[in-house]
Design a protein around this motif. Structure first.
Motif, mmCIF file in Angstrom:
data_model
loop_
_atom_site.group_PDB
_atom_site.id
_atom_site.type_symbol
_atom_site.label_atom_id
_atom_site.label_comp_id
_atom_site.label_asym_id
_atom_site.label_seq_id
_atom_site.Cartn_x
_atom_site.Cartn_y
_atom_site.Cartn_z
ATOM 1 N N ALA A 57 0.831 -1.329 -0.105
ATOM 2 C CA ALA A 57 -0.059 -0.381 -0.370
ATOM 3 C C ALA A 57 1.005 1.207 0.395
ATOM 4 O O ALA A 57 0.544 2.589 -0.456
ATOM 5 C CB ALA A 57 -1.221 -0.380 1.150
ATOM 6 N N GLY A 58 1.910 1.209 0.432
ATOM 7 C CA GLY A 58 3.093 2.053 0.364
ATOM 8 C C GLY A 58 4.043 2.850 -0.894
ATOM 9 O O GLY A 58 4.400 3.653 -0.769
ATOM 10 N N VAL A 59 4.232 1.587 -0.703
ATOM 11 C CA VAL A 59 4.475 1.258 -2.601
ATOM 12 C C VAL A 59 3.719 1.848 -3.963
ATOM 13 O O VAL A 59 3.962 3.293 -4.617
ATOM 14 C CB VAL A 59 5.513 -0.015 -3.417
ATOM 15 C CG1 VAL A 59 5.624 0.145 -4.462
ATOM 16 C CG2 VAL A 59 6.286 -0.147 -1.985
ATOM 17 N N LYS A 60 2.265 2.357 -3.437
ATOM 18 C CA LYS A 60 1.186 2.800 -4.530
ATOM 19 C C LYS A 60 1.288 4.641 -3.915
ATOM 20 O O LYS A 60 0.708 4.452 -5.596
ATOM 21 C CB LYS A 60 0.358 1.559 -4.097
ATOM 22 C CG LYS A 60 -0.116 0.539 -4.783
ATOM 23 C CD LYS A 60 -1.194 -0.130 -4.349
ATOM 24 C CE LYS A 60 -1.713 -1.718 -5.251
ATOM 25 N NZ LYS A 60 -1.658 -1.718 -6.022
ATOM 26 N N ILE A 61 1.180 4.891 -2.927
ATOM 27 C CA ILE A 61 1.664 6.342 -3.080
ATOM 28 C C ILE A 61 2.659 6.718 -3.592
ATOM 29 O O ILE A 61 3.094 7.948 -4.106
ATOM 30 C CB ILE A 61 1.976 6.548 -1.458
ATOM 31 C CG1 ILE A 61 0.763 5.774 -0.666
ATOM 32 C CG2 ILE A 61 1.433 7.808 -1.052
ATOM 33 C CD1 ILE A 61 0.595 5.383 0.508
ATOM 34 N N LEU A 62 3.743 5.453 -4.169
ATOM 35 C CA LEU A 62 5.190 6.748 -4.711
ATOM 36 C C LEU A 62 5.065 7.745 -5.865
ATOM 37 O O LEU A 62 5.323 8.899 -6.073
ATOM 38 C CB LEU A 62 5.769 5.227 -4.871
ATOM 39 C CG LEU A 62 7.025 5.207 -3.760
ATOM 40 C CD1 LEU A 62 7.933 3.892 -4.444
ATOM 41 C CD2 LEU A 62 7.198 6.370 -2.915
ATOM 42 N N PRO A 63 3.860 7.127 -6.886
ATOM 43 C CA PRO A 63 4.112 8.538 -8.033
ATOM 44 C C PRO A 63 3.355 9.583 -7.551
ATOM 45 O O PRO A 63 3.061 10.334 -8.014
ATOM 46 C CB PRO A 63 2.399 7.507 -8.974
ATOM 47 C CG PRO A 63 2.547 5.923 -8.380
ATOM 48 C CD PRO A 63 3.209 6.157 -6.729
ATOM 49 N N SER A 64 2.918 9.677 -6.183
ATOM 50 C CA SER A 64 2.489 10.803 -6.114
ATOM 51 C C SER A 64 3.433 12.361 -5.910
ATOM 52 O O SER A 64 3.305 13.045 -6.356
ATOM 53 C CB SER A 64 1.467 10.492 -4.645
ATOM 54 O OG SER A 64 0.983 12.358 -3.864
ATOM 55 N N PRO A 65 4.616 11.785 -4.828
ATOM 56 C CA PRO A 65 5.708 12.652 -4.772
ATOM 57 C C PRO A 65 6.209 12.914 -5.988
ATOM 58 O O PRO A 65 6.574 13.736 -6.765
ATOM 59 C CB PRO A 65 6.746 11.916 -4.252
ATOM 60 C CG PRO A 65 6.165 10.622 -3.560
ATOM 61 C CD PRO A 65 4.560 10.444 -4.074
#
Length: 208
Positions: A57-65
């Motif tokens: 779930a944390g890896v899926k946030i990476l496109p945000s930054p």
């Protein structure tokens, strides 16, 4: 607002909010940050409900930054080249809305890339919006007020982050209160207290 309007040397002069650009930019920062912070906090929790691990779930946030970095710099270059920001600001917020629409399409059978694309659009639109509103406010006030207005635009984001953190602390505290209410620990017997204290003292004495 009431207190700052009375202060002799206010941190943020309230009269600056009379400027339409400044007022619109502050409200834009406040409302957009509410949406983005809510997504960053609760979408990963929803992914864990669907069966993803906390790491996935944390890896899926990476496109945000990544989106924040690309679109905030790109928005700055476009503003420098065109000298305009209203249409660019609307486009940035439409990107955020598009990312939110992608969030609503998530489900157990949704493709893997959907969450990453949603976070990219939300992060990219948010990053562009921050750059656009900041430069618009700096251009709208006198040179002596530029530092003040920069802190005013950042204040909206800090406020929402604090609210999100407090909300999550409170949600974590409630189950602990219920657990503590149903499972009260009685007084530890004196002989157990002595054994526990001796176990603590022995390593400390060896360390000396």
């Amino acid at each position: 607002l009431w207190w700052e309007s009375k202060a002799r040397q206010p941190i943020i002069p309230v009269r600056l909010l009379a400027e339409r650009t400044v007022l619109a930019a502050c409200f834009c920062n406040l409302l957009a940050t509410m949406v983005v912070i809510a997504g960053l906090f609760y979408v990963p929790l929803y992914l864990q409900v669907l069966g993803f691990s906390a790491t996935d779930a944390g890896v899926k946030i990476l496109p945000s930054p990544v989106g924040v970095s690309i679109c905030s710099i790109g928005a700055g270059y476009l503003m420098k080249r065109t000298g305009r920001y209203v249409g660019l600001g609307i486009t940035a917020l439409l990107m955020v809305i598009l990312g939110i629409v992608f969030f609503t399409m998530q489900g157990r059978d949704s493709p893997v890339w959907l969450t990453g694309v949603a976070f990219f659009f939300v992060g990219g639109g948010y990053g562009a919006m921050l750059t656009i509103t900041l430069l618009a406010c700096i251009a709208a006030v006198a040179h002596s007020q530029q530092a003040v207005i920069t802190s005013a635009t950042c204040k909206q984001r800090i406020l929402e982050i604090k609210c999100a953190i407090l909300t999550n602390f409170r949600s974590c505290e409630e189950p602990w209160r219920d657990r503590r209410r149903h499972h009260r620990v009685g007084r530890v017997p004196e002989h157990t207290q002595g054994a526990a204290m001796g176990a603590v003292r022995r390593p400390a004495q060896r360390g000396r």
